[in-house]
Write a protein that holds these residues in place. Sequence first.
Motif, PDB file in Angstrom:
ATOM      1  N   LYS A 335      -9.181   0.300  -8.113  1.00 23.36           N
ATOM      2  CA  LYS A 335      -9.325   0.137  -6.988  1.00 23.36           C
ATOM      3  C   LYS A 335      -8.280  -1.002  -6.595  1.00 23.36           C
ATOM      4  O   LYS A 335      -7.556  -0.741  -5.427  1.00 23.36           O
ATOM      5  N   SER A 338      -4.816   0.345  -6.902  1.00 25.42           N
ATOM      6  CA  SER A 338      -4.307   1.188  -5.704  1.00 25.42           C
ATOM      7  C   SER A 338      -3.829   0.282  -4.384  1.00 25.42           C
ATOM      8  O   SER A 338      -2.765   0.545  -3.573  1.00 25.42           O
ATOM      9  N   LYS A 339      -4.559  -0.925  -4.129  1.00 29.85           N
ATOM     10  CA  LYS A 339      -4.396  -1.750  -2.891  1.00 29.85           C
ATOM     11  C   LYS A 339      -3.101  -2.352  -3.252  1.00 29.85           C
ATOM     12  O   LYS A 339      -2.332  -2.528  -2.425  1.00 29.85           O
TER      13      LYS A 339
END
Length: 423
Positions: A335, A338-339
């Motif tokens: 997560k 990805s950011k």
Amino acid sequence: MARRKSAEPQVNLIDAFTEFSRNKNIDRATLMGVLEEVFRTMIRKEYGSDENFEIIVNVDKGDIQGFREREVVEDFELEDEMRQIPLSEALTIDPDYEVGDDLAEEINFFSFGRKIVQTAKQTLTQKIRDLEKAATIAQYEDMVGTVIIGEIYQVWRNEILVSHEGTELVLPKGEQIPKDRFRKGDTIRAVITDVQTKNGNPRIIISRAAPLFLEKLFEQEVPEIHDGLINIRGIVREPGERAKVAVESYDDRVDPVGACVGMKGSRIHGIVRELRNENIDVISFTTNDQLYIQRALSPAKITRIDINEGDRAAEVFLNPDQISLAIGKNGLNIKLASKLCNYQIDVYRETDGEEEDIDLDQFTDEIDQWILEEFNRIGCDTAKDVLELSMEELVRRTDLDVETLENVLAVLNAEFEEDEGDA
């Protein structure tokens, strides 16, 4: 122009204003202007006009004087008592006055009516409050992005109130690290993120959860960042759990990651403690998207990456034993990666064309650890070990109920079906 001084004591309010201006950084001109306007308001209420009045604010002596200016005229030529004074009256003040002279007579503010004085007092009080609010807003607007140290004086359910140099700061629930536990009197460190106005009062917002807080902590702990030799290119956080920081060096002789971590982790340890043991991954920034994604998914080792730049999507292939590392606890690693990279990252198991077995340890994100330990207890270490046993055998040998076993088998079968689909 001669001036007649009143024998009565003057209104001495400047001391309080001078002290206030020093504390709140209010400039001298603003201070004098406020005082003059207040006393001119008193004069207008008493005399109807302030056109021929002069107000003198003496900051050094700490007093305020008012003078009424009138022209000396013959007694029979008196037409405007506000701007003229008969010669006979002027001579009682000073025998040297002559027709045509200007006379400035000092005003006794104490002779004004009680209502006027009370109104002036209320106006002064309101002006002080307004100036204080404006000064506080201006001061903290200049401090946005600054890390402050304050003392907690009130802990509420949805926010914490912090005292900083006599000013109230607000730490909302959403800006706290979930692991934070503060009590009244504790010292707290946070970054100023916003200055708002609520019901006419300043509301200064601070944060410990914002990426900016982590950035400022690095600036304080790493001299090379403070001096501009190392630049922080990106920060993403799950407060109190995990963070990823991308850094680059403007000097080839300086290793950006090593400088941020410090000798034996000396620099980053202090930051980790401040953030309640938040796990911080520091990676070297690069404009090569494939390499950047690979670094962002650390500590997982990637075998290959397929990138679709138009859709900002990346398919990452890893060996089975690296899947859980790439995903991370509760999916946090992928997560945050990805950011940080601004890519939608999906992970896939790399295969060599033959159906492979999978260690049960790779399913910790989908199956509770205590259930996996139950399978280990009966000698099942891989997915195939479990799938080769019948439901009756699993029920007999484990302490698990049928519903739990059905859920586990569904998860394990789905993994192998996915592999067949990829092939």
